[in-house]
Each structure stands twice: as structure tokens, then as C-alpha cells.
Design an enzyme around this catalytic site. Structure first.
Site, short mmCIF file in Angstrom:
data_model
loop_
_atom_site.label_atom_id
_atom_site.label_comp_id
_atom_site.label_asym_id
_atom_site.label_seq_id
_atom_site.Cartn_x
_atom_site.Cartn_y
_atom_site.Cartn_z
N VAL A 1 0.83 -1.20 0.00
CA VAL A 1 0.00 0.00 0.00
C VAL A 1 0.86 1.25 0.00
O VAL A 1 0.58 2.22 -0.72
CB VAL A 1 -0.95 0.00 1.22
N GLU A 2 1.93 1.24 0.79
CA GLU A 2 2.74 2.44 0.94
C GLU A 2 3.54 2.80 -0.32
O GLU A 2 3.53 3.95 -0.74
CB GLU A 2 3.70 2.28 2.12
N THR A 3 4.22 1.82 -0.90
CA THR A 3 5.15 2.15 -2.00
C THR A 3 5.13 1.15 -3.14
O THR A 3 6.07 1.09 -3.92
CB THR A 3 6.59 2.25 -1.47
#
Length: 363
Positions: free
Chosen positions: A140-142
């Protein structure tokens, strides 16, 4: 990423986390009085920035001249302000979910897990956090390290610290922590890049989280959240463990509210208000049917929130593990995306393994 933030193994819990309450109050008063006639940016000429440098030097022990040089080189970025004013978390669930729960992100999550399976298993056993959650956070983050941001961290934190009054105090605190990292680890501040909000590396830790939770997982003397999967996985797992994650514990479930919407309204968690307001006993008293296979004592407090889908509003109960995910990003949308992505990756990986085993047993 052209540079890493090296963290000594003892750094994570020993260095202070930004300005003290007194320091923040003094600094906030000075900045509010100096900001009125200031144009955005121009940090080398601004009195409020010089006041910050002086107070930050007192708080951190870093020479004021060094801090002032870093701030003089910072550049205001209007695109950062624009991005802060249109966060993805302001979307509905129907708009938000398709950003993160996609066939490609699921397939890449399976591949990422497979590539680091042994390491993820080791970290999971040590910290009690499932590989699926660790992989989903990075996903989700990167997008598994593929999109770690392109803004210089100094530009992002200065822009938000001095020219975004809504959350300026918070980001000035992050600037202090970023300076501590740079001073302790000989970081070239000009080279350190991240998100528009100043988040760092594959797991997108803000500086205070780095100082508090980053782990040197590979034993090389630094916590490299850009290039070292061992450091990334250990750091994410440590963050979850420190915030109360229960291994293999339940996360949440939907409920049928029928005609009880009005009675439930006072207990709903909305926006960044995520503190549990309702007990399991109160839900039962309102006639809410809860899962029969899940033991939930009446006195247990739970989160109650809604997700707006394409054709209806769904009501959900979030348990302690769900709340723990919101500690990473204070949003029910974010927590649900992480959880559902972890489930989707787990399911896809199991199907792949079963298919491989089935093919191997064919005559």
C-alpha cells in the site's frame, strides 16, 4: 533512492522525538507572530525560520549554524501543499478501494512475498506479525518499493512546517527528528527523498517513527529502509508489535444494522477520531448480531465505522488489531485497504501454491 538513512542499532529508542512541550509552545508563538507578513518559501530570509533554527539547536544539540544551512537550502513546493489538501483518505471507500486492491498489486504482492519468504518467516516468528500484513503495508505504501517518493525530504518538511499552518507544529517536530537522523548518521540531506509528507523508504516511516521503531534487521549497523528488506520487514513488524498487534487475532467484521442506524450514530468513529466508543455489550443490547465463532466479552470496547460503497453504506466493527493498523495511518479506509490487500495476497498465494502442488502430482 540515492541515499539511505543509516541508523545505529541503539539509536531507535534513545534519541528524543522532537521539541518538548515548552519548546514547541515558545516556537509556535514566535512563528505565529512572525508569519503574518511572510510569503511562502524564502526560508533563508525569514525571521520565523531563524527562530526555529535557534530553538531546534537547543532541543537537539546540533549547532544552529548547521541547522540554518540546511534550512537555507530548503525550497518551498506548492505541489506539496496541493497534495496535502486533497488526501486519498478524503475519498469514499468505493473510490479508495480500487486504488489499492487491484490484480497487479495482488500479483506483485505474491511475487514480493515469494522472493523474501524465508526472511519474512523469520521476522514473523520474532515479532508475532504475519508476513501478509508486512507485505500489505509495503504494498500500500510504496507498491513494494517501486514508488518511494521523489520530493527532497528537507523541502517537504520545511514547506509543511513553515507554510502549512494547519499542521505546522507537527511537521516542525518532524524536521527536528530528521535533523537528528542526519547528524547521527552523516546523511546528505540534499540526497534524501521521500513522499510529499516527508515519509521515508519502502515502509514510508516519518522521521519520528524511524527514530522510535526502525530496526537494523540485517546487522550491518544501520537501519536502511530504502534498500534492505531485512531492515524494512523488521521495522514494520516492530511498529506493529509495539502498537499491540496480536498474532493471528481477529481484525474486524461487517454487521447488519437494519433499523438501528440512529441508535448507533453516537458511537461511530469518523475522520481521525478512532478511539473506541462502544462496547460489545452495548451492541448486543441494541440487537446487533455478532459472529458466533468469535469470543467477544461484553466489556470489550470496539470501533464502529462505515464504508460508503457504490450502492450502500456498510457498517463495520473494528477490533484491537484493526485499531493497530490505524496507528500506521490514522484512517479506517487505509486500515481496511491494508487488511483486505493482505487477505487477497494470502488467498492468491495459497491458490498458486495449491496449483503448483497439484501440477507436480499429475502423472
Amino acid at each position: 533512492m540515492s541515499s539511505y538513512l543509516g541508523g545505529k542499532s541503539g539509536l531507535k529508542m534513545k534519541i528524543g522525538r522532537g521539541l518538548t512541550g515548552v519548546g514547541l509552545f515558545i516556537l509556535a508563538v514566535g512563528i505565529m507572530s512572525a508569519r503574518a507578513d511572510q510569503a511562502p518559501g524564502q526560508y533563508a530570509q525569514r525571521a520565523d525560520v531563524r527562530a526555529f533554527a535557534a530553538e531546534a539547536a537547543k532541543q537537539s544539540g546540533i549547532p544552529q549554524t548547521e541547522i540554518q544551512q540546511w534550512l537555507d537550502a530548503a525550497r518551498y513546493q506548492q505541489s506539496i501543499i496541493d497534495a496535502m489538501n486533497r488526501p486519498a483518505e478524503s475519498k469514499t471507500w468505493a473510490q479508495y478501494r480500487p486504488i489499492f486492491i487491484t490484480p497487479k498489486r495482488i500479483a506483485d504482492g505474491v511475487a514480493f512475498w515469494d522472493a523474501h519468504a524465508d526472511l519474512l518467516d523469520q521476522v514473523s516468528k520474532k515479532y508475532g506479525v504475519s508476513p501478509a500484513i508486512i507485505v500489505a503495508i509495503v504494498g500500500v505504501e510504496t507498491f513494494y518499493g517501486q514508488r518511494m517518493g521523489s520530493y527532497r525530504v528537507i523541502d517537504a518538511l520545511a514547506t509543511l512546517g513553515f507554510d502549512y499552518p494547519k499542521r505546522g507544529a507537527f511537521f516542525r517536530g518532524q524536521l527536528i527528528d530528521f535533523f537528528k537522523m542526519a547528524s547521527a548518521d552523516h546523511l546528505n540531506i540534499d540526497d534524501a527523498v521521500g513522499s510529499y509528507a516527508g515519509a521515508l523508504g519502502m515502509p514510508q516511516f516519518i522521521p519520528s517513527s524511524y527514530l522510535a521503531y526502525a530496526i537494523d534487521g540485517d546487522g550491518d549497523g544501520r537501519a536502511d529502509l530504502w534498500h534492505s528488506p531485512a531492515d524494512v520487514f523488521a521495522s514494520v513488524a516492530n511498529y506493529f508489535a509495539e502498537h499491540g498487534w496480536v498474532h493471528d487475532g481477529p481484525v474486524g467484521f461487517p454487521i447488519d444494522v437494519s433499523t438501528q442506524q440512529a441508535a448507533l450514530e453516537p458511537y461511530l468513529n469518523t475522520g481521525r477520531d478512532l478511539k473506541a466508543k462502544v462496547t460489545v455489550g452495548q451492541l448486543r443490547a441494541l440487537g446487533i448480531t455478532l459472529p458466533k465463532d468469535l469470543y467477544l466479552p461484553d466489556q470489550e470496547k470496539v470501533m464502529l465505522f462505515t464504508l460508503t460503497g457504490p450502492d450502500k453504506v456498510a457498517y463495520w466493527v473494528g477490533l484491537d488489531n484493526f485499531y493497530t493498523i490505524t496507528r500506521y495511518n490514522h484512517s479506517t479506509l487505509y486500515a481496511m485497504a491494508v487488511w483486505q490487500l493482505s487477505q487477497a495476497i494470502t488467498s492468491a498465494r495459497e491458490q498458486q501454491m495449491n496449483s503448483t502442488e497439484s501440477g507436480a502430482t499429475q502423472p
